[in-house]
Design an enzyme around this catalytic site. Structure first.
Site: not given
Ligand SMILES: *Cc1c(COP(=O)(O)O)cnc(C)c1O
Length: 356
Positions: A99, A190, A166
């Site tokens: 990511w 998540k 993030d």
């Molecule tokens: C799942 C995830 C993403 C991607 O998220 P989307 O909503 O599918 O774009 C980005 N960063 C992290 C740390 C993630 O776990």
């Protein structure tokens, strides 16, 4: 039959969230309309959005000079929205996983990107230490929890430049000192809600300085001014997010979550370290994620990987297959995961060792 849901995302949500959302799909706030078919400008839905924003502020102790937004496009859209709004000439990124690497790729459309730290040399199995953060970058971007590789940064790092994180896979799992960050974003699927909504916490005075024109929908200021109602918000995911926030508050808030998360992670990592058949690819316990626990078959037992997945399935343990870039197993143990389910997995590992 009870299922033990270890999927990485979309992933387990509190039963409370599922139940309340199911009810609102049929009859939302006593309106006899579904939350999917009522106007987002109705007073009932505006109350949902307002309460969700204020609960995020309350639970995370968000200071006055920040705003909380509920946007669409997933965390992946934040990969370009962040540099669009904040990158003037140069940004720094931690490259600590898939990511993070995806975020770096998007930032490069807007300016120079320096990899301030990287763990790519060891297939992202550690968090870089003793990082020197340059002072000439517009911001530093980190991924607080690397969902795929099972590493996590628990401490709010001190950064001499604006810090962007993030937190898609560990938001609400531990108290955060928001004042150390300029911007935090998290896709909901998540630890918060179904996919379709992305939460952003942004310090208002960081905006409006990029020197470039920004399309309306990409500009954070648009969504601050419109209280996340500039266009039609994803009403159902926002409603579900509110239920999870209410559940968090009811269950002692973020500090209580952290205590439970430490207990769950300790239970599972202790078994991985004890059990001769399994090993954790993240060597330093300090770097091991409390949300996504990665483990693989130990040397000599590799051939038994499929057999363990099958054993787990027979015990209603779902979603423990590892990401294809790591292999092995990944047990995601987000806030809503009860320790009893972790115990079922640990017992399965013990039994598997005894049988083989
Ligand atoms: C799942 C995830 C993403 C991607 O998220 P989307 O909503 O599918 O774009 C980005 N960063 C992290 C740390 C993630 O776990």
């Amino acid at each position: 039959m009870k299922k033990h849901n270890f999927y990485a995302g979309p992933s387990i949500l509190p039963e409370f969230t599922i139940q309340k959302t199911a009810e609102a799909v049929i009859n939302f706030a006593g309106t006899s309309l579904s939350v999917m078919e009522i106007s987002h400008r109705s007073k009932e839905f505006i109350a949902v959005m307002d309460q969700a924003i204020s609960l995020v502020k309350e639970l995370l102790e968000v200071p006055q000079d920040y705003e909380v937004l509920f946007l669409q496009g997933g965390a992946s859209s934040q990969f370009f929205m962040v540099p669009f709004n904040l990158l003037k000439s140069k940004a720094g990124y931690y490259n600590t996983g898939v990511w993070a690497a995806n975020a770096i790729k998007e930032a490069k459309f807007f300016g120079e990107v320096v990899e301030v730290a990287s763990s790519k040399d060891k297939n992202y199995n550690y968090i870089p230490k003793n990082v020197v953060i340059p002072s000439d970058i517009d911001y530093l971007h980190i991924t607080s929890n690397n969902t795929i590789f099972g590493t996590q940064i628990y401490k709010d790092i001190d950064s001499p430049v604006p810090l962007v994180a993030d937190m898609s896979s560990d938001i609400f799992s531990r108290p955060i000192d928001i004042s150390k960050y300029t911007l935090i974003y998290a896709g909901a699927q998540k630890n918060l809600a179904p996919a379709g909504v992305t939460m952003v916490i942004v310090r208002k005075d960081a905006l409006g300085k990029s020197g470039r024109p920004i399309p309306t929908m990409i500009n954070y200021q648009t969504h601050i001014d419109a209280k996340s109602m500039f266009n039609t918000p994803p009403c159902l995911p926002v409603f579900a997010a509110l239920q999870t926030l209410l559940w968090l508050k009811e269950n002692g808030g973020i500090k209580a979550m952290e205590v439970k998360n430490i207990a769950k992670a300790t239970l599972l990592y202790d078994e991985i370290d004890r059990n001769k058949m399994f090993t954790c690819p993240v060597p330093d316990p300090e770097d091991r994620s409390r949300m996504n626990v990665t483990f693989v078959m130990a040397a000599g037992y590799e051939a038994l990987e499929k057999a363990f997945i099958e054993k787990a399935k027979a015990l209603n343990i779902l979603g423990i297959e590892g990401h294809r870039s790591v292999g092995g197993f990944r047990a995601s143990i987000y806030n809503a995961m009860p320790i009893e389910s972790v115990q079922v997995l640990v017992d399965a590992m013990k039994e598997f060792e005894a049988q083989n």
